[in-house]
Design an enzyme around this catalytic site. Structure first.
Site, PDB file in Angstrom:
ATOM      1  N   CYS A 196       0.994  -1.307  -0.010  1.00  0.00           N
ATOM      2  CA  CYS A 196      -0.044   0.046   0.029  1.00  0.00           C
ATOM      3  C   CYS A 196       0.726   1.014  -0.047  1.00  0.00           C
ATOM      4  CB  CYS A 196      -0.856   0.203   1.489  1.00  0.00           C
ATOM      5  SG  CYS A 196      -1.976  -1.521   1.451  1.00  0.00           S
TER       6      CYS A 196
ATOM      7  N   ARG B 147      -4.689   7.062   0.752  1.00  0.00           N
ATOM      8  CA  ARG B 147      -3.972   5.911   0.480  1.00  0.00           C
ATOM      9  C   ARG B 147      -4.327   5.266  -0.577  1.00  0.00           C
ATOM     10  NH1 ARG B 147      -5.766   1.943   4.024  1.00  0.00           N
ATOM     11  NH2 ARG B 147      -3.585   0.812   3.710  1.00  0.00           N
TER      12      ARG B 147
ATOM     13  N   ASN C  42       0.275  -2.644   5.773  1.00  0.00           N
ATOM     14  CA  ASN C  42       1.159  -3.747   6.255  1.00  0.00           C
ATOM     15  C   ASN C  42       2.448  -3.606   6.400  1.00  0.00           C
ATOM     16  OD1 ASN C  42      -0.447  -6.279   6.081  1.00  0.00           O
ATOM     17  ND2 ASN C  42       1.438  -6.970   4.820  1.00  0.00           N
TER      18      ASN C  42
END
Ligand SMILES: C[C@H](CCC(=O)NCCS(=O)(=O)O)[C@H]1CC[C@H]2[C@@H]3CC[C@@H]4C[C@H](O)CC[C@]4(C)[C@H]3C[C@H](O)[C@]12C
Length: 325
Positions: free
Chosen positions: A2, A16, A79
């Site tokens: 991401c 994002r 993550n």
């Protein structure tokens, strides 16, 4: 993987790319001020700031991936595989689980200063949401219009970094991501001088040659450099639609097209499932999805913020094509 980013014009924008191979039925979720927030190890909260964000559509509880509160504080969880460490309960600390991290902070923080104070006593505790939803390794970018920080739950404790570049990707740790930018200090938006040799006539045959060497692959270290360079040099008109447009362009510089990041046979690829953009001053959430390039918006202030039930808007994920004949 991401990527999170922020952008400033007359307002502050934050959002994002959510890159993954699985969707958990993501949706826009508004938590009004009187929704009772239940926590596993601390007292439930009966009233708090209103929150708008994108959450998993798998449970009643708002499992936010990214969100913004009515005071303009925004958080995105990304993550952080192999690096995130969650701890045992510590009776001297405020024990919050990773899935409660966004609700806990956004329900009460007015600013990054408040967030920093709350983080001082916070212990990220290793409690699973459920058997089918175990802990996931995360780190977070948190911004308001005055500053931005990165929070990483590391082996030796919760690390809080100031974020001077306004972006975050995944591994490695943020200090290494920042250090790696040193390697790109030669990049420029301008046509470079020939410093190769006085003896060779090297031609500036194209525009954009100042950024030759800017990584274009989809690894997290490369996306960090690409997003930082794009954001740092981005400019646009200051109106709302121009700012939002520019914000989406920054994040599309690091989007993952289906087919490029192989995960598994048959046909499992990581791709940019959605991109979010919050105007944190106005509390408007804009999003696009992989198939729907039209921007959809939800305005927090158009809702009854004093309610006590979650307000949910399912994602509009089908292509919206404007046929003109
Ligand atoms: C996988 C995503 C990160 C995307 C990413 O970076 N993908 C690259 C993987 S890789 O780096 O390439 O290996 C992250 C980001 C936010 C997470 C949810 C947060 C709430 C909730 C927390 C619970 O505890 C577990 C379930 C839960 C729904 C979480 C599921 C999943 O973990 C989410 C979607």
């Amino acid at each position: 993987m991401c990527t999170a980013s922020e952008y400033f014009t007359e307002n502050h924008y934050f959002g994002r790319n959510f890159d993954y191979e699985i969707s958990y039925n993501e949706r826009v979720c508004i938590t009004p001020r009187n929704y009772e927030f239940k926590f596993r190890k601390i007292e439930d909260m009966e009233s708090h700031y209103a929150i708008i964000g994108i959450a998993a559509g798998i449970d009643e509880y708002p499992l936010y991936y990214d969100a913004c509160n009515e005071k303009g504080v925004a958080i995105a969880g990304l993550n952080f595989a192999g690096n995130a460490v969650y701890r045992e309960i510590d009776e001297d600390m405020v024990n919050v689980t990773p899935f409660e991290f966004i609700p806990y902070l956004l329900s009460q923080a007015d600013s990054i200063e408040d967030v920093k104070n709350l983080l001082e006593n916070l212990n990220l505790v290793n409690i699973n949401f459920s058997e089918s939803l175990p802990l996931s390794p995360l780190h977070w970018m948190i911004s308001d219009k005055n500053s931005s920080i990165i929070v990483e739950p590391l082996e030796d404790g919760l690390k809080v970094y100031d974020n001077p570049v306004g972006v975050l990707t995944n591994n490695p740790t943020f200090d290494i991501q920042l250090f790696n930018l040193n390697n790109y200090r030669n990049l420029s938006i301008k046509t470079p001088e020939n410093t190769f040799s006085k003896n060779l006539e090297l031609d500036a045959y194209s525009r954009g040659m100042g950024a030759i060497g800017l990584p274009g692959d989809l690894s997290s270290l490369s996306r960090f450099v690409k997003a930082a360079f794009t954001r740092e040099n981005s400019t646009s008109e200051t109106g709302e639609s121009e700012s939002v447009s520019q914000f989406f362009h920054i994040l599309s510089s690091v989007e993952q097209q289906k087919g490029l990041t192989f995960i598994d046979d048959p046909d499992v690829y990581e791709y940019t499932i959605y991109t979010s953009c919050y105007n944190t001053d106005e509390c408007i959430l804009y999003y696009k999805t992989y198939y729907n390039h039209q921007i959809t918006a939800v305005d927090l202030n158009k809702e009854n913020l004093d309610g006590d039930n979650l307000i949910v808007y399912p994602f509009i994920d089908e292509a919206q094509i404007n046929f003109i004949n």
